[in-house]
Design a protein around this motif. Structure first.
Motif, PDB file in Angstrom:
ATOM      1  N   ASN A   1       5.376  -9.316  -6.579  1.00  0.00           N
ATOM      2  CA  ASN A   1       6.089 -10.265  -7.433  1.00  0.00           C
ATOM      3  C   ASN A   1       6.341  -9.680  -8.815  1.00  0.00           C
ATOM      4  OD1 ASN A   1       7.252 -12.774  -8.209  1.00  0.00           O
ATOM      5  ND2 ASN A   1       5.306 -13.437  -9.106  1.00  0.00           N
ATOM      6  N   LEU A   2       6.263  -8.361  -8.933  1.00  0.00           N
ATOM      7  CA  LEU A   2       6.470  -7.707 -10.220  1.00  0.00           C
ATOM      8  C   LEU A   2       7.613  -6.706 -10.138  1.00  0.00           C
ATOM      9  CD1 LEU A   2       2.759  -6.945 -11.245  1.00  0.00           C
ATOM     10  CD2 LEU A   2       4.228  -8.759 -12.160  1.00  0.00           C
ATOM     11  N   GLN A   3       8.286  -6.533 -11.273  1.00  0.00           N
ATOM     12  CA  GLN A   3       9.348  -5.532 -11.376  1.00  0.00           C
ATOM     13  C   GLN A   3       9.400  -5.029 -12.811  1.00  0.00           C
ATOM     14  OE1 GLN A   3      13.362  -7.053 -11.013  1.00  0.00           O
ATOM     15  NE2 GLN A   3      12.901  -8.925 -12.147  1.00  0.00           N
ATOM     16  N   TRP A   4       9.934  -3.830 -12.981  1.00  0.00           N
ATOM     17  CA  TRP A   4      10.151  -3.289 -14.326  1.00  0.00           C
ATOM     18  C   TRP A   4      11.509  -3.761 -14.852  1.00  0.00           C
ATOM     19  CZ3 TRP A   4       6.166  -1.515 -16.726  1.00  0.00           C
ATOM     20  CH2 TRP A   4       5.177  -0.775 -16.072  1.00  0.00           C
ATOM     21  N   ILE A   5      11.520  -4.316 -16.044  1.00  0.00           N
ATOM     22  CA  ILE A   5      12.783  -4.628 -16.715  1.00  0.00           C
ATOM     23  C   ILE A   5      12.625  -4.333 -18.205  1.00  0.00           C
ATOM     24  CG2 ILE A   5      13.448  -6.402 -15.053  1.00  0.00           C
ATOM     25  CD1 ILE A   5      12.720  -8.513 -17.106  1.00  0.00           C
ATOM     26  N   ASP A  21       2.562   4.663 -15.803  1.00  0.00           N
ATOM     27  CA  ASP A  21       3.483   4.526 -14.675  1.00  0.00           C
ATOM     28  C   ASP A  21       2.827   3.738 -13.547  1.00  0.00           C
ATOM     29  OD1 ASP A  21       5.723   4.757 -13.149  1.00  0.00           O
ATOM     30  OD2 ASP A  21       5.308   6.800 -12.474  1.00  0.00           O
ATOM     31  N   ALA A  22       3.617   2.906 -12.901  1.00  0.00           N
ATOM     32  CA  ALA A  22       3.211   2.190 -11.693  1.00  0.00           C
ATOM     33  C   ALA A  22       4.479   1.887 -10.913  1.00  0.00           C
ATOM     34  CB  ALA A  22       2.471   0.894 -12.037  1.00  0.00           C
ATOM     35  N   VAL A  23       4.387   1.930  -9.603  1.00  0.00           N
ATOM     36  CA  VAL A  23       5.555   1.689  -8.758  1.00  0.00           C
ATOM     37  C   VAL A  23       5.642   0.190  -8.471  1.00  0.00           C
ATOM     38  CG1 VAL A  23       6.602   2.111  -6.499  1.00  0.00           C
ATOM     39  CG2 VAL A  23       5.470   3.979  -7.744  1.00  0.00           C
ATOM     40  N   LEU A  24       6.749  -0.428  -8.889  1.00  0.00           N
ATOM     41  CA  LEU A  24       7.005  -1.848  -8.655  1.00  0.00           C
ATOM     42  C   LEU A  24       8.361  -1.979  -7.987  1.00  0.00           C
ATOM     43  CD1 LEU A  24       5.916  -3.281 -12.140  1.00  0.00           C
ATOM     44  CD2 LEU A  24       4.523  -3.071 -10.059  1.00  0.00           C
ATOM     45  N   GLN A  80       0.836  -1.195   0.000  1.00  0.00           N
ATOM     46  CA  GLN A  80       0.000   0.000   0.000  1.00  0.00           C
ATOM     47  C   GLN A  80       0.876   1.252   0.000  1.00  0.00           C
ATOM     48  OE1 GLN A  80      -3.681  -0.427  -0.009  1.00  0.00           O
ATOM     49  NE2 GLN A  80      -2.654  -2.261  -0.773  1.00  0.00           N
ATOM     50  N   VAL A  81       1.459   1.532  -1.141  1.00  0.00           N
ATOM     51  CA  VAL A  81       2.303   2.711  -1.298  1.00  0.00           C
ATOM     52  C   VAL A  81       1.785   3.515  -2.481  1.00  0.00           C
ATOM     53  CG1 VAL A  81       4.339   1.587  -0.310  1.00  0.00           C
ATOM     54  CG2 VAL A  81       3.956   1.484  -2.773  1.00  0.00           C
ATOM     55  N   THR A  82       2.080   4.790  -2.471  1.00  0.00           N
ATOM     56  CA  THR A  82       1.638   5.667  -3.549  1.00  0.00           C
ATOM     57  C   THR A  82       2.166   5.170  -4.888  1.00  0.00           C
ATOM     58  OG1 THR A  82       1.596   7.564  -2.050  1.00  0.00           O
ATOM     59  CG2 THR A  82       1.669   8.033  -4.412  1.00  0.00           C
ATOM     60  N   GLY A  83       1.257   5.017  -5.839  1.00  0.00           N
ATOM     61  CA  GLY A  83       1.645   4.616  -7.184  1.00  0.00           C
ATOM     62  C   GLY A  83       1.655   3.126  -7.424  1.00  0.00           C
ATOM     63  N   ALA A  84       1.485   2.327  -6.370  1.00  0.00           N
ATOM     64  CA  ALA A  84       1.493   0.873  -6.545  1.00  0.00           C
ATOM     65  C   ALA A  84       0.190   0.429  -7.198  1.00  0.00           C
ATOM     66  CB  ALA A  84       1.663   0.181  -5.201  1.00  0.00           C
ATOM     67  N   PRO A  85       0.243  -0.596  -8.053  1.00  0.00           N
ATOM     68  CA  PRO A  85      -0.991  -1.075  -8.692  1.00  0.00           C
ATOM     69  C   PRO A  85      -1.893  -1.760  -7.678  1.00  0.00           C
ATOM     70  CG  PRO A  85       0.846  -2.529  -9.217  1.00  0.00           C
ATOM     71  CD  PRO A  85       1.426  -1.355  -8.496  1.00  0.00           C
ATOM     72  N   ARG A 116      10.064   1.217  -7.376  1.00  0.00           N
ATOM     73  CA  ARG A 116      10.669   1.931  -8.510  1.00  0.00           C
ATOM     74  C   ARG A 116       9.605   2.264  -9.547  1.00  0.00           C
ATOM     75  NH1 ARG A 116      14.504  -0.926 -12.980  1.00  0.00           N
ATOM     76  NH2 ARG A 116      15.253   0.929 -14.086  1.00  0.00           N
ATOM     77  N   SER A 117       9.571   3.521  -9.985  1.00  0.00           N
ATOM     78  CA  SER A 117       8.640   3.924 -11.031  1.00  0.00           C
ATOM     79  C   SER A 117       9.065   3.342 -12.372  1.00  0.00           C
ATOM     80  CB  SER A 117       8.583   5.456 -11.132  1.00  0.00           C
ATOM     81  OG  SER A 117       8.066   6.016  -9.943  1.00  0.00           O
ATOM     82  N   ARG A 118       8.145   3.354 -13.324  1.00  0.00           N
ATOM     83  CA  ARG A 118       8.449   2.837 -14.658  1.00  0.00           C
ATOM     84  C   ARG A 118       9.612   3.615 -15.277  1.00  0.00           C
ATOM     85  NH1 ARG A 118       6.657   4.443 -19.755  1.00  0.00           N
ATOM     86  NH2 ARG A 118       5.275   5.944 -18.754  1.00  0.00           N
ATOM     87  N   PRO A 119      10.630   2.898 -15.745  1.00  0.00           N
ATOM     88  CA  PRO A 119      11.765   3.594 -16.362  1.00  0.00           C
ATOM     89  C   PRO A 119      11.340   4.390 -17.597  1.00  0.00           C
ATOM     90  CG  PRO A 119      12.328   1.313 -15.848  1.00  0.00           C
ATOM     91  CD  PRO A 119      10.849   1.448 -15.652  1.00  0.00           C
TER      92      PRO A 119
END
Length: 315
Positions: A259-263, A192-195, A127-132, A198-201
């Motif tokens: 269980n998600l990350q931006w790559i 954008d979503a925080v994973l 529960q953080v700002t920007g999280a999906p 980290r925000s979307r690169p």
């Protein structure tokens, strides 16, 4: 001689009020700044869920109304002339006390389960700002997951898991995999979503998987990045704790934002359904960090799934 009958004090009202307050506190929404619209399940239509603990709350409130009615009746009796009435009044008080204990115990138990479930939800979906937000599940998908799980062969999952686990088309496990994989993750790579904090690169940002390289652009000009399952759905399919979950809990774990990350999208394609440990052409240190992240994430998911089993049982 006058004797007072067994009236019930304010304890019932206070307990019900306290438990209702606890329920409202548990259901308090996340601050608006931390919310994003919840996307609908692409498979079928989401059905509204009844309010949690509604049955237990209704029962507790009904008992309270009986107690209020009991206390409102005259409860001064002249004995021995009204001994029978006194005895009946006291018997009713004892019965209502027992009923109150039963209904409040049930409400407390439900609130505890709800508290545990919300704690698990917050671990799966920080529960953080920007999280999906958590993804909804439709009755269509729920039925497909249940049918797919019931169709698994005896002894599934196998004991040995490769570093590139796969669920080939035409195999008995494929229907469950498809039911879970379709529309997952439902994160628009252009939004954008925080994973992992980290925000979307953005286009031109350093690509941590290959030092010296930058994040490239898609044909639409947006960054060529993907929301990657750290622990792939195929890997979850080979996890006994996952297979034993109820359909709704399978979906909650399989769509966990934790269980998600931006790559980079091309690295995501090279990884496929396996582990980053087998991907060639990436920085060795970044690969080692990814393998460590996979181990931590899998351990955390297994711990959550075991707690789900302990709280709700198996599917």
């Amino acid at each position: 001689m006058r004797r007072g009958g067994g009236s019930l004090g304010a304890r019932s009202a206070a307990l019900v009020a306290a438990l209702v307050a606890a329920l409202l506190l548990l259901l308090a929404p996340v601050p608006a700044a931390a919310q994003q619209p919840v996307p609908p399940d692409p498979i079928g239509q989401q059905e509204p869920e009844p309010p949690p603990c509604q049955g237990q709350l209704t029962a507790a409130e009904a008992t309270k109304q009986k107690i209020d009615a009991h206390n409102a009746r005259p409860h001064q009796f002249v004995v021995p002339r009204q001994a029978a009435a006194l005895q009946a009044y006291d018997a009713e008080a004892a019965a209502l006390n027992a009923e109150q204990q039963t209904t409040l115990t049930a409400l407390r138990s439900c609130l505890l389960q709800l508290q545990n479930r919300l704690a698990i939800r917050n671990e799966l979906h920080p529960q953080v700002t920007g999280a999906p937000p958590p993804l909804t599940i439709s009755s269509t998908r729920r039925d497909a997951i249940r049918k797919g799980r019931d169709g698994l062969p005896a002894g599934w999952p196998p004991v040995n898991v490769s570093k590139r686990p796969a669920v080939p088309r035409g195999t008995p496990a494929r229907p469950l995999y498809d039911a879970i994989r379709q529309g997952n993750p439902k994160i628009n790579p252009d939004v954008d979503a925080v994973l992992q904090g980290r925000s979307r690169p953005q286009v031109g940002d350093p690509d941590p998987s290959r030092p010296g390289r930058q994040i490239q652009a898609r044909s639409n000009g947006n960054a060529a990045v993907s929301a990657d399952h750290i622990i792939t759905i195929a890997r979850l399919m080979y996890t006994a704790e996952f297979i034993r979950l109820r359909p709704d809990d399978m979906w909650a774990v399989a769509t966990a934002a934790s269980n998600l990350q931006w790559i980079a999208s091309d690295v995501n394609s090279m990884k496929g359904s396996g582990s980053m440990s087998v991907v060639a052409g990436i920085d060795p240190k970044w690969r080692a960090d990814q393998v460590a992240l996979e181990k931590r994430t899998l351990a955390a998911l297994i711990d959550i799934m075991k707690r789900i089993h302990d709280t709700y049982g198996e599917g």
